[in-house]
Write a protein that holds these residues in place. Structure first.
Motif, mmCIF file in Angstrom:
data_model
loop_
_atom_site.group_PDB
_atom_site.id
_atom_site.type_symbol
_atom_site.label_atom_id
_atom_site.label_comp_id
_atom_site.label_asym_id
_atom_site.label_seq_id
_atom_site.Cartn_x
_atom_site.Cartn_y
_atom_site.Cartn_z
ATOM 1 N N LEU A 26 -21.558 -67.905 23.381
ATOM 2 C CA LEU A 26 -21.280 -66.465 23.337
ATOM 3 C C LEU A 26 -21.511 -65.923 21.925
ATOM 4 C CD1 LEU A 26 -18.047 -66.291 25.541
ATOM 5 C CD2 LEU A 26 -20.273 -65.273 26.077
ATOM 6 N N GLY A 30 -24.126 -63.006 21.244
ATOM 7 C CA GLY A 30 -23.618 -61.651 21.014
ATOM 8 C C GLY A 30 -22.866 -61.463 19.711
ATOM 9 N N GLY A 34 -19.054 -60.611 20.655
ATOM 10 C CA GLY A 34 -19.355 -61.050 22.017
ATOM 11 C C GLY A 34 -18.403 -62.115 22.537
ATOM 12 N N SER A 36 -14.867 -63.189 23.776
ATOM 13 C CA SER A 36 -13.510 -62.858 24.205
ATOM 14 C C SER A 36 -12.936 -64.089 24.888
ATOM 15 C CB SER A 36 -13.512 -61.671 25.171
ATOM 16 O OG SER A 36 -14.050 -62.065 26.414
ATOM 17 N N GLU A 39 -13.720 -64.252 28.619
ATOM 18 C CA GLU A 39 -15.063 -64.705 28.977
ATOM 19 C C GLU A 39 -15.212 -66.209 28.727
ATOM 20 O OE1 GLU A 39 -17.073 -63.060 30.643
ATOM 21 O OE2 GLU A 39 -18.981 -64.137 30.448
ATOM 22 N N SER A 107 -22.519 -60.405 12.071
ATOM 23 C CA SER A 107 -21.274 -60.129 12.802
ATOM 24 C C SER A 107 -20.087 -60.762 12.070
ATOM 25 C CB SER A 107 -21.363 -60.625 14.248
ATOM 26 O OG SER A 107 -21.275 -62.030 14.325
ATOM 27 N N ARG B 114 -29.157 -56.844 18.003
ATOM 28 C CA ARG B 114 -29.151 -57.080 19.455
ATOM 29 C C ARG B 114 -29.420 -55.861 20.322
ATOM 30 N NH1 ARG B 114 -26.120 -61.223 18.486
ATOM 31 N NH2 ARG B 114 -25.117 -60.886 16.495
ATOM 32 N N GLU B 115 -29.264 -54.629 19.787
ATOM 33 C CA GLU B 115 -29.461 -53.445 20.627
ATOM 34 C C GLU B 115 -30.587 -52.575 20.085
ATOM 35 O OE1 GLU B 115 -25.704 -51.391 21.758
ATOM 36 O OE2 GLU B 115 -24.708 -53.001 20.663
#
Lengths: 192, 192
Positions: A26, A30, A34, A36, A39, A107, B114-115
């Motif tokens: 993940l 993400g 991304g 959690s 998930e 991130s 990513r976007e």
């Protein structure tokens, strides 16, 4: 009894490994945002209660998952500061183009801006990735090739700075000519 | 009739302004990841339906809110490339220490990874923030102070690279001595 204990232990190890593997997936896909616990639980088949038994918080799980995400570029040892800088810049550029950590680090930088627990994670990862610069700089110093008023922090900022800038901020290609110029310029003001 | 139309228009403008203000607040506090349409609706008192009538997607709302988040450092015009670089490095360092965009940009960099829609937002913001480097470089070129094989992209990478590196990656203080050295080193290899 011993056998039953071993069995439980193997099961625990397997659950933990599954949780870490899914967290890593993940994270790679993400970024920190991304990941959690819901998930991770869904994908790994391990309950949230069990996950929280092993890791008291999302941050603790992220810290363990990130401990394997980045491997530093190899430490060159060519015998001269100039060639070491070229090799290091090339290896770092190659990782920035393709390594998993290159897509995830922004991130982590962002998380470090606002979550103190994740600032520690960022600091550890950064120190690990940049460690080869310290080794190369100390060798150059020992050989008398480093300007007296410069140290590892200057060397890292001079080489990693422009490469990071280009990878994440201007998003221009990290072509070979640019990378060579960065190493050459750095040697120009850091060498004696 | 005109009066009633004006009234509706004023109300629409107020709703839009409230939504943008709350988006900007959430963005400043928590980065891109901190902005959800649910939370913007709750805080602004504007319904989600109305928000989506004005902005077709979260990305569209973020793009408009970000269009005001960063103002570029002032463009120096001291008459020499060297002094312009010092002034530019100092102004950028000051913004990195205190401007709102400095805490938000990592989340935009991460989103850009990513976007695709947010990659455009990142590119616009980056171009706006770095524009003064282009002006200073072109003036230096016109005065014959720039090395023939160098351009704005090199100048920006050489100055902004080490400053960004220190602000977001090594997280060392951006002290005056470091900033001065970055400008001086850049002039050393970019000037004639």
């Amino acid at each position: 009894m011993a056998r039953s204990g071993d069995f439980v232990d193997v099961r625990v190890q397997r659950s933990k490994a599954a949780v870490l593997a899914q967290t890593y997936e993940l994270l790679s896909a993400g970024g920190i945002g991304g990941v959690s616990i819901d998930e991770v639980a869904r994908r790994s088949g391990v309950s949230k209660t069990t996950i929280y038994r092993h890791w008291p918080s999302r941050a603790a799980l992220l810290i363990e998952a990130c401990s394997t995400i980045g491997s530093a570029p190899p430490v060159p040892d060519t015998g001269s500061f100039g060639s070491d800088l070229v090799a290091l810049a090339e290896a770092l550029a190659e990782q920035l183009r393709s390594a998993r950590w290159a897509a995830v680090l922004p991130s982590i930088v962002d998380a470090a801006e606002r979550e103190p627990e994740l600032a520690g994670l960022h600091a550890d990862l950064h120190a690990r990735l940049m460690a080869p610069f310290g080794v190369v700089t100390e060798r150059a110093r020992a050989r008398g090739e480093l300007a007296a008023d410069r140290g590892p922090a200057d060397v890292t900022a001079a080489v990693a700075g422009p490469l990071f800038y280009r990878r994440w901020f201007s998003r221009e290609p990290l072509d070979a000519a640019f990378v060579a110029r960065v190493a050459e310029d750095a040697l120009g003001h850091l060498g004696v």
